[in-house]
Scaffold this motif. Sequence first.
Motif, PDB file in Angstrom:
ATOM      1  N   GLY A 253       2.998   2.558  10.018  1.00 21.73           N
ATOM      2  CA  GLY A 253       3.772   1.591   9.830  1.00 21.73           C
ATOM      3  C   GLY A 253       3.651   0.642  11.018  1.00 21.73           C
ATOM      4  O   GLY A 253       4.609  -0.280  10.956  1.00 21.73           O
ATOM      5  N   SER A 254       2.587   0.444  11.424  1.00 18.29           N
ATOM      6  CA  SER A 254       2.185  -0.577  12.246  1.00 18.29           C
ATOM      7  C   SER A 254       1.794  -2.016  11.692  1.00 18.29           C
ATOM      8  O   SER A 254       1.814  -2.977  12.093  1.00 18.29           O
ATOM      9  CB  SER A 254       1.228  -0.262  13.398  1.00 18.29           C
ATOM     10  N   GLY A 255       1.320  -1.743  10.309  1.00 17.23           N
ATOM     11  CA  GLY A 255       0.914  -3.093   9.766  1.00 17.23           C
ATOM     12  C   GLY A 255      -0.533  -3.452   9.941  1.00 17.23           C
ATOM     13  O   GLY A 255      -1.058  -4.168   9.337  1.00 17.23           O
ATOM     14  N   ALA A 256      -1.148  -2.743  10.732  1.00 19.09           N
ATOM     15  CA  ALA A 256      -2.672  -2.857  10.765  1.00 19.09           C
ATOM     16  C   ALA A 256      -3.342  -2.997   9.850  1.00 19.09           C
ATOM     17  O   ALA A 256      -4.265  -3.832   9.648  1.00 19.09           O
ATOM     18  CB  ALA A 256      -2.978  -2.023  12.041  1.00 19.09           C
TER      19      ALA A 256
ATOM     20  N   ILE B 165       0.752  -1.234   0.019  1.00 23.31           N
ATOM     21  CA  ILE B 165      -0.069   0.147   0.104  1.00 23.31           C
ATOM     22  C   ILE B 165       0.910   1.127  -0.049  1.00 23.31           C
ATOM     23  O   ILE B 165       0.545   2.147  -0.592  1.00 23.31           O
ATOM     24  CB  ILE B 165      -0.830   0.011   1.243  1.00 23.31           C
ATOM     25  N   GLU B 166       1.843   1.214   0.832  1.00 23.15           N
ATOM     26  CA  GLU B 166       2.959   2.311   0.694  1.00 23.15           C
ATOM     27  C   GLU B 166       3.495   2.582  -0.360  1.00 23.15           C
ATOM     28  O   GLU B 166       3.743   3.724  -1.007  1.00 23.15           O
ATOM     29  CB  GLU B 166       3.571   2.218   2.040  1.00 23.15           C
ATOM     30  N   ALA B 167       3.850   1.414  -1.264  1.00 21.93           N
ATOM     31  CA  ALA B 167       4.448   1.357  -2.438  1.00 21.93           C
ATOM     32  C   ALA B 167       3.844   1.951  -3.436  1.00 21.93           C
ATOM     33  O   ALA B 167       4.129   2.844  -4.284  1.00 21.93           O
ATOM     34  CB  ALA B 167       5.149  -0.131  -2.782  1.00 21.93           C
TER      35      ALA B 167
ATOM     36  N   ASP C 139       1.240   6.258   4.189  1.00 15.85           N
ATOM     37  CA  ASP C 139       1.371   5.416   5.373  1.00 15.85           C
ATOM     38  C   ASP C 139       0.179   5.638   6.162  1.00 15.85           C
ATOM     39  O   ASP C 139       0.215   6.121   7.288  1.00 15.85           O
ATOM     40  CB  ASP C 139       2.797   5.445   5.777  1.00 15.85           C
ATOM     41  N   PRO C 140      -0.955   4.788   6.012  1.00 15.82           N
ATOM     42  CA  PRO C 140      -1.971   5.238   6.574  1.00 15.82           C
ATOM     43  C   PRO C 140      -2.239   4.801   8.097  1.00 15.82           C
ATOM     44  O   PRO C 140      -2.910   5.493   9.055  1.00 15.82           O
ATOM     45  CB  PRO C 140      -3.330   4.497   5.994  1.00 15.82           C
TER      46      PRO C 140
END
Length: 70
Positions: free
Chosen positions: A34-37, A23-25, A30-31
């Motif tokens: 950075g937690s990956g949730a 998603i970031e790429a 980075d919604p």
Amino acid sequence: MSAWTAIAAAALAVVTMVDAEWIEAVFGVDPDGGSGALEWGLALGLGIVAAASALVSRWSRRAAVAHAPS
């Protein structure tokens, strides 16, 4: 239609599990900080959509076969 939805959702779920940073790429944001949730929630949701679509596709196919003229 349901079969294609199941395939697409399953593929996106696998992509998310393999590379959680897609998603970031793709979008450059980075919604979740950075937690990956977000990615794991997305993978879970897509997995549920894939399973439900596969079941609907199977039921539709069985109904079509059951009602097909002999």
